[in-house]
Design a protein around this motif. Structure first.
Motif, PDB file in Angstrom:
ATOM      1  N   ALA A 221       0.831  -1.205   0.000  1.00 11.29           N
ATOM      2  CA  ALA A 221       0.000   0.000   0.000  1.00 11.29           C
ATOM      3  C   ALA A 221       0.865   1.254   0.000  1.00 11.29           C
ATOM      4  O   ALA A 221       0.591   2.219  -0.722  1.00 11.29           O
ATOM      5  N   ALA A 222       1.953   1.213   0.779  1.00  6.72           N
ATOM      6  CA  ALA A 222       2.832   2.387   0.844  1.00  6.72           C
ATOM      7  C   ALA A 222       3.454   2.675  -0.524  1.00  6.72           C
ATOM      8  O   ALA A 222       3.531   3.828  -0.956  1.00  6.72           O
ATOM      9  N   VAL A 223       3.879   1.606  -1.220  1.00 11.92           N
ATOM     10  CA  VAL A 223       4.496   1.799  -2.534  1.00 11.92           C
ATOM     11  C   VAL A 223       3.461   2.266  -3.557  1.00 11.92           C
ATOM     12  O   VAL A 223       3.738   3.116  -4.409  1.00 11.92           O
ATOM     13  N   ALA A 224       2.244   1.705  -3.459  1.00 15.00           N
ATOM     14  CA  ALA A 224       1.185   2.039  -4.429  1.00 15.00           C
ATOM     15  C   ALA A 224       0.822   3.519  -4.407  1.00 15.00           C
ATOM     16  O   ALA A 224       0.309   4.050  -5.388  1.00 15.00           O
ATOM     17  N   GLN A 225       1.099   4.204  -3.293  1.00 18.31           N
ATOM     18  CA  GLN A 225       0.831   5.649  -3.213  1.00 18.31           C
ATOM     19  C   GLN A 225       1.525   6.412  -4.333  1.00 18.31           C
ATOM     20  O   GLN A 225       0.938   7.298  -4.935  1.00 18.31           O
ATOM     21  N   GLY A 226       2.786   6.029  -4.570  1.00 19.54           N
ATOM     22  CA  GLY A 226       3.561   6.843  -5.511  1.00 19.54           C
ATOM     23  C   GLY A 226       3.909   6.153  -6.812  1.00 19.54           C
ATOM     24  O   GLY A 226       4.366   6.805  -7.747  1.00 19.54           O
ATOM     25  N   ALA A 227       3.694   4.846  -6.892  1.00 23.47           N
ATOM     26  CA  ALA A 227       4.159   4.120  -8.073  1.00 23.47           C
ATOM     27  C   ALA A 227       2.998   3.600  -8.907  1.00 23.47           C
ATOM     28  O   ALA A 227       1.882   3.463  -8.412  1.00 23.47           O
ATOM     29  N   ASP A 228       3.277   3.306 -10.167  1.00 24.64           N
ATOM     30  CA  ASP A 228       2.245   2.728 -11.049  1.00 24.64           C
ATOM     31  C   ASP A 228       2.128   1.224 -10.867  1.00 24.64           C
ATOM     32  O   ASP A 228       1.146   0.629 -11.282  1.00 24.64           O
ATOM     33  N   GLY A 229       3.155   0.632 -10.282  1.00 26.04           N
ATOM     34  CA  GLY A 229       3.113  -0.806 -10.068  1.00 26.04           C
ATOM     35  C   GLY A 229       3.895  -1.180  -8.822  1.00 26.04           C
ATOM     36  O   GLY A 229       4.814  -0.469  -8.408  1.00 26.04           O
ATOM     37  N   VAL A 230       3.497  -2.291  -8.202  1.00 22.74           N
ATOM     38  CA  VAL A 230       4.160  -2.789  -7.007  1.00 22.74           C
ATOM     39  C   VAL A 230       4.631  -4.209  -7.309  1.00 22.74           C
ATOM     40  O   VAL A 230       3.824  -5.046  -7.720  1.00 22.74           O
ATOM     41  N   VAL A 231       5.939  -4.473  -7.127  1.00 25.92           N
ATOM     42  CA  VAL A 231       6.472  -5.805  -7.419  1.00 25.92           C
ATOM     43  C   VAL A 231       6.750  -6.539  -6.113  1.00 25.92           C
ATOM     44  O   VAL A 231       7.445  -6.023  -5.241  1.00 25.92           O
ATOM     45  N   VAL A 232       6.206  -7.747  -5.990  1.00 19.70           N
ATOM     46  CA  VAL A 232       6.472  -8.570  -4.813  1.00 19.70           C
ATOM     47  C   VAL A 232       7.010  -9.915  -5.287  1.00 19.70           C
ATOM     48  O   VAL A 232       6.408 -10.552  -6.160  1.00 19.70           O
ATOM     49  N   GLY A 233       8.162 -10.325  -4.733  1.00 20.79           N
ATOM     50  CA  GLY A 233       8.768 -11.584  -5.171  1.00 20.79           C
ATOM     51  C   GLY A 233       9.224 -12.466  -4.034  1.00 20.79           C
ATOM     52  O   GLY A 233       8.669 -13.533  -3.793  1.00 20.79           O
ATOM     53  N   SER A 234      10.232 -11.996  -3.293  1.00 23.61           N
ATOM     54  CA  SER A 234      10.817 -12.827  -2.238  1.00 23.61           C
ATOM     55  C   SER A 234       9.767 -13.313  -1.251  1.00 23.61           C
ATOM     56  O   SER A 234       9.811 -14.458  -0.803  1.00 23.61           O
ATOM     57  N   ALA A 235       8.802 -12.455  -0.905  1.00 25.08           N
ATOM     58  CA  ALA A 235       7.780 -12.851   0.073  1.00 25.08           C
ATOM     59  C   ALA A 235       6.955 -14.022  -0.458  1.00 25.08           C
ATOM     60  O   ALA A 235       6.578 -14.917   0.304  1.00 25.08           O
ATOM     61  N   LEU A 236       6.707 -14.035  -1.784  1.00 21.98           N
ATOM     62  CA  LEU A 236       5.920 -15.134  -2.364  1.00 21.98           C
ATOM     63  C   LEU A 236       6.710 -16.438  -2.363  1.00 21.98           C
ATOM     64  O   LEU A 236       6.182 -17.494  -2.005  1.00 21.98           O
ATOM     65  N   VAL A 237       7.979 -16.371  -2.765  1.00 20.88           N
ATOM     66  CA  VAL A 237       8.742 -17.635  -2.808  1.00 20.88           C
ATOM     67  C   VAL A 237       9.068 -18.123  -1.397  1.00 20.88           C
ATOM     68  O   VAL A 237       9.209 -19.327  -1.179  1.00 20.88           O
ATOM     69  N   GLU A 238       9.129 -17.203  -0.446  1.00 23.97           N
ATOM     70  CA  GLU A 238       9.278 -17.643   0.946  1.00 23.97           C
ATOM     71  C   GLU A 238       8.011 -18.342   1.437  1.00 23.97           C
ATOM     72  O   GLU A 238       8.073 -19.299   2.214  1.00 23.97           O
ATOM     73  N   THR A 239       6.867 -17.855   0.975  1.00 18.99           N
ATOM     74  CA  THR A 239       5.602 -18.503   1.317  1.00 18.99           C
ATOM     75  C   THR A 239       5.562 -19.914   0.736  1.00 18.99           C
ATOM     76  O   THR A 239       5.082 -20.857   1.381  1.00 18.99           O
ATOM     77  N   ILE A 240       6.067 -20.059  -0.484  1.00 14.44           N
ATOM     78  CA  ILE A 240       6.156 -21.404  -1.075  1.00 14.44           C
ATOM     79  C   ILE A 240       7.045 -22.276  -0.191  1.00 14.44           C
ATOM     80  O   ILE A 240       6.684 -23.390   0.183  1.00 14.44           O
ATOM     81  N   ARG A 241       8.203 -21.765   0.176  1.00 10.42           N
ATOM     82  CA  ARG A 241       9.165 -22.560   0.952  1.00 10.42           C
ATOM     83  C   ARG A 241       8.560 -23.042   2.273  1.00 10.42           C
ATOM     84  O   ARG A 241       8.673 -24.212   2.630  1.00 10.42           O
ATOM     85  N   THR A 242       7.906 -22.127   2.980  1.00  7.22           N
ATOM     86  CA  THR A 242       7.397 -22.511   4.299  1.00  7.22           C
ATOM     87  C   THR A 242       6.181 -23.432   4.200  1.00  7.22           C
ATOM     88  O   THR A 242       5.782 -24.027   5.189  1.00  7.22           O
ATOM     89  N   SER A 243       5.616 -23.558   2.988  1.00  3.44           N
ATOM     90  CA  SER A 243       4.458 -24.451   2.827  1.00  3.44           C
ATOM     91  C   SER A 243       4.879 -25.891   2.518  1.00  3.44           C
ATOM     92  O   SER A 243       4.043 -26.783   2.472  1.00  3.44           O
ATOM     93  N   LEU A 244       6.171 -26.097   2.268  1.00  5.78           N
ATOM     94  CA  LEU A 244       6.630 -27.429   1.838  1.00  5.78           C
ATOM     95  C   LEU A 244       6.727 -28.380   3.019  1.00  5.78           C
ATOM     96  O   LEU A 244       6.842 -27.946   4.172  1.00  5.78           O
ATOM     97  N   ASP A 245       6.711 -29.677   2.714  1.00  7.27           N
ATOM     98  CA  ASP A 245       6.856 -30.657   3.796  1.00  7.27           C
ATOM     99  C   ASP A 245       8.334 -30.847   4.145  1.00  7.27           C
ATOM    100  O   ASP A 245       9.215 -30.193   3.559  1.00  7.27           O
ATOM    101  N   GLY A 246       8.615 -31.751   5.064  1.00  9.28           N
ATOM    102  CA  GLY A 246       9.977 -31.943   5.546  1.00  9.28           C
ATOM    103  C   GLY A 246      10.949 -32.364   4.461  1.00  9.28           C
ATOM    104  O   GLY A 246      12.153 -32.083   4.541  1.00  9.28           O
ATOM    105  N   ALA A 247      10.419 -33.007   3.399  1.00  8.07           N
ATOM    106  CA  ALA A 247      11.290 -33.446   2.303  1.00  8.07           C
ATOM    107  C   ALA A 247      11.380 -32.394   1.203  1.00  8.07           C
ATOM    108  O   ALA A 247      11.959 -32.630   0.146  1.00  8.07           O
ATOM    109  N   GLY A 248      10.788 -31.213   1.459  1.00  5.09           N
ATOM    110  CA  GLY A 248      10.847 -30.145   0.466  1.00  5.09           C
ATOM    111  C   GLY A 248       9.832 -30.299  -0.653  1.00  5.09           C
ATOM    112  O   GLY A 248       9.935 -29.654  -1.695  1.00  5.09           O
TER     113      GLY A 248
END
Lengths: 274, 418
Positions: A221-248
């Protein structure tokens, strides 16, 4: 014809910024990755930025490095990435897809063959981190000639004297890197982002999207104030990582974990009226 | 530079790189935008320093009084005799006269310091207070930590976690010298990953950090700048050979990981067509095993760490791990100027296996009383093959670019704890 200008223009006309979501192709495995990519638009992603996995991602922090490693370990290749895009396009003709990565896999694939195959698959644009304007002959100019957008990164070290060179052959949008650093590391000072975007906009009519360090709906939201687009990456792939089971391996919750975060980010971005 | 007459050697091999940092197809500036302004600044600062007599005088004084140059050009008499006996045993009457360029006698024990001194003096000129470096075996890290101590600069050295484990004495040396050693746990945890991590540091700490690269690789201007600093090896050799023998050497041999000691010896002789030049890559367990570090012999052109060069990689362009008994040669790429000289045919690139290097290491210790580093032991392995086939008046110079103290435990392990 790239879908990027239409998407950014439509969202701007609706008085809001666009949400650009990054995931790595093939993370955590090709099948789950396809399911994630297919679910992104429904969750509120306006543009899909798809990472082409590389063994040595020099500009990326640990989150995206690990995601690249997971994808490579699961057998992902550049050919596989293009195939993923082609499959996605069978059911989604609207959402722009930008491929992001490093030059070596493309160079080894062959530039002409890559551009032809990327177009055929339905790719709209390219972000190649290790190709500054000084190396435009390599891929940027051939990509533009092939009808693909070439999206350049502008950074805090890109001063006003250098900006015109960086923007000269940029198309689709400008990706402003909000920090000096790698992806997913520091949290930017959001109070300075609007001024930085304004500086770039003095030099170009292209939309400016901001990324690096944007992790939560509040950040978005803070970025959207001034920019035309907001890019999110690391947070998404971290979400993938933490959703995996013990064997990955992917679990039943993997796709839902990603879409739930994207939904929160999209709501936050859309709530900022401009 | 050679000024060619019509119909006679139209090109010099010494004019590269061009203004874009290219040596033919190779080299360039393949870096993230954040680093591009820094690299352009560095190039400007280096050009200015190169033409500044005060900078050159400071370099020269430190090379003499701190590093201990010039290093001797030593006639390796017993090695020469031994290889003449080898020649005689196969019915040959020859056997080249072998000289060692003794760069292992430099302060810190290798050629690395020649380059580090230049870069640290440049960093001081640029007002940079924080120095970062990558290291494999630890020799470049030790040299960087040494000069940082000497000039009171902050020093951070990135080293693969695997290398930290197998090169413990050098880690301790760096710490004694006041450097922070950061073990790198990403990727294969060796030299290429250390370089990735150093680049990540640089992109984060742009304002006051100077990245001191240890070999003739990376984005322009590094390959040219590091080469210029290492050319002291070849320039001295030229003068010393004129004094010893009254003429130029007939051949040069040097080991190649990234290739900085080799280009330092070779470059001043590139336009002397009578001088044969051999670079020696690490063949590890053998080229056919797939476990080697021979980028030119076993790789193909690609783009990594800021430049286009020959790389070890799979068919998808993913970088593969290099393998060598020598941590200093354990890198999946090679300096772009070597890639150019390879394709141009000016330098012949050979390779030596771990076993060949180990044999040469032991022979050098026994015959000459010099324990070489495992890196020049690769070069010596090829001298042992080449020299017996050359006539007796053939003058061969090998760059003994480092001493072997750091390697004695590795060697002992391979020889079964002798």
């Amino acid at each position: 014809m790239s879908r990027l200008p239409t998407t950014f223009a439509a969202n701007a006309a609706a008085g809001r910024a666009s949400l650009v979501t990054f995931v790595t192709a093939g993370d955590p495995d090709p099948e789950t990755s396809l399911a994630i990519v297919k679910a992104l638009p429904g969750a509120g992603a306006d543009v899909i930025e798809l990472g082409m996995p590389f063994s040595d991602p020099m500009a990326d922090g640990p989150a995206i490095q690990w995601s690249s490693m997971r994808a490579l370990k699961a057998g992902m290749t550049l050919k596989g990435t293009l195939a993923l895009v082609a499959t996605f396009r069978k059911t989604d003709a609207q959402t722009p897809i930008v491929l992001m990565g490093y030059y070596n896999p493309i160079y080894v694939y062959g530039v002409a063959r890559f551009l032809a195959d990327a177009r055929e698959a339905g790719v709209d644009g390219l972000i190649v981190v290790d190709l500054p304007p000084e190396e435009d002959d390599e891929l940027c100019l051939p990509a533009l000639a092939a009808g693909l957008n070439f999206i350049r990164l502008a950074t805090p070290t890109t001063d006003d004297a250098r900006l015109p060179a960086v923007l000269a052959n940029t198309s689709g949008f400008v990706y402003y890197v909000s920090i000096t650093g790698i992806t997913g590391a520091a949290t930017p000072d959001f109070s300075k982002v609007s001024a930085a975007v304004a500086r770039i906009k003095r030099h170009t009519a292209l939309p400016v999207a901001v990324g690096f360090g944007v992790k939560t709906p509040e950040h978005a939201a803070a970025v959207a104030q001034g920019a035309d687009g907001v890019v999110v990456g690391s947070a998404l792939v971290e979400t993938i990582r933490t959703s995996l089971d013990g064997a990955g391996k992917a679990t039943e919750g993997t796709v839902a974990a990603v879409t739930s975060l994207v939904r929160g980010l999209a709501d936050a971005v859309k709530a900022v009226r401009k | 530079m050679l000024h060619a007459r019509p119909n006679e050697r139209p090109n010099s091999f010494r004019t590269g790189p061009d203004e874009n940092g290219r040596f033919g197809l190779f080299g360039g500036r393949f870096v993230a935008e954040t680093l591009m302004p820094l690299i352009l600044d560095l190039q400007k600062a280096y050009e200015a320093a190169k033409g500044d007599p005060a900078f050159q005088a400071e370099m020269a004084s430190m090379l003499t009084h701190y590093v201990g140059r010039p290093s001797p050009l030593y006639f390796a008499e017993r090695m020469t005799e031994h290889l003449r006996e080898v020649a005689a045993a196969s019915g040959l009457s020859g056997g080249a006269k072998i000289y060692f360029k003794r760069d292992e006698l430099n302060h810190t024990g290798a050629h690395k310091v020649n380059n580090v001194l230049g870069q640290i003096l440049l960093a001081r000129r640029m007002g940079k207070k924080r120095i970062i470096a990558e290291t494999g075996a630890g020799q470049h890290g030790v040299a960087t930590a040494t000069l940082c101590a000497r000039y009171g600069l902050q020093c951070v050295v990135y080293m693969g976690a695997v290398d930290v484990e197998r090169q413990k004495p050098n880690v301790f040396r760096m710490k004694m010298l006041g450097a922070e050693v950061v073990p790198v746990t990403s990727g294969s945890k060796t030299l290429k990953d250390a370089m990735n991590e150093a680049l990540r540091d640089w992109v984060t700490n742009v304002a006051e950090t100077f990245y001191c690269i240890g070999t003739v690789a990376g984005p322009h201007p590094y390959p040219a700048m590091v080469r210029d600093f290492q050319c002291v090896i070849g320039n001295e050799t030229r003068a010393q050979m004129m004094e010893a023998e009254g003429r130029l050497p007939d051949s040069l041999v040097a080991a190649i990981g990234g290739g900085s000691n080799a280009i330092g010896l070779f470059h001043p002789f590139l336009d002397d067509p009578s001088v044969e030049i051999f670079g020696v890559e690490a063949a590890g367990h053998g080229l056919s095993s797939g476990l080697h570090a021979a980028s030119l012999t076993g790789g193909r052109p690609g783009v990594l760490h800021g430049n286009r060069t020959y790389l070890l990689m799979d068919e998808d362009g993913q970088i593969q791990d290099a393998h060598s008994i020598s941590a200093g040669l354990d890198y999946p790429g090679i300096g772009p100027e070597h890639a150019f000289l390879h394709d141009a045919g000016r330098v012949t690139y050979l390779s030596a296996t771990d076993d060949e290097a180990l044999a040469a290491f032991q022979l050098c210790a026994k015959l000459e009383g010099i324990i070489p580093a495992l890196e020049p032991a690769h070069a010596l392995a090829k001298v042992m093959e080449l020299a017996p086939k050359k006539p007796r008046d053939h003058l061969m110079v090998m760059n003994l670019c480092g001493r072997g103290d750091k390697d004695i435990f590795t060697v002992a392990e391979h020889l079964g704890g002798m």
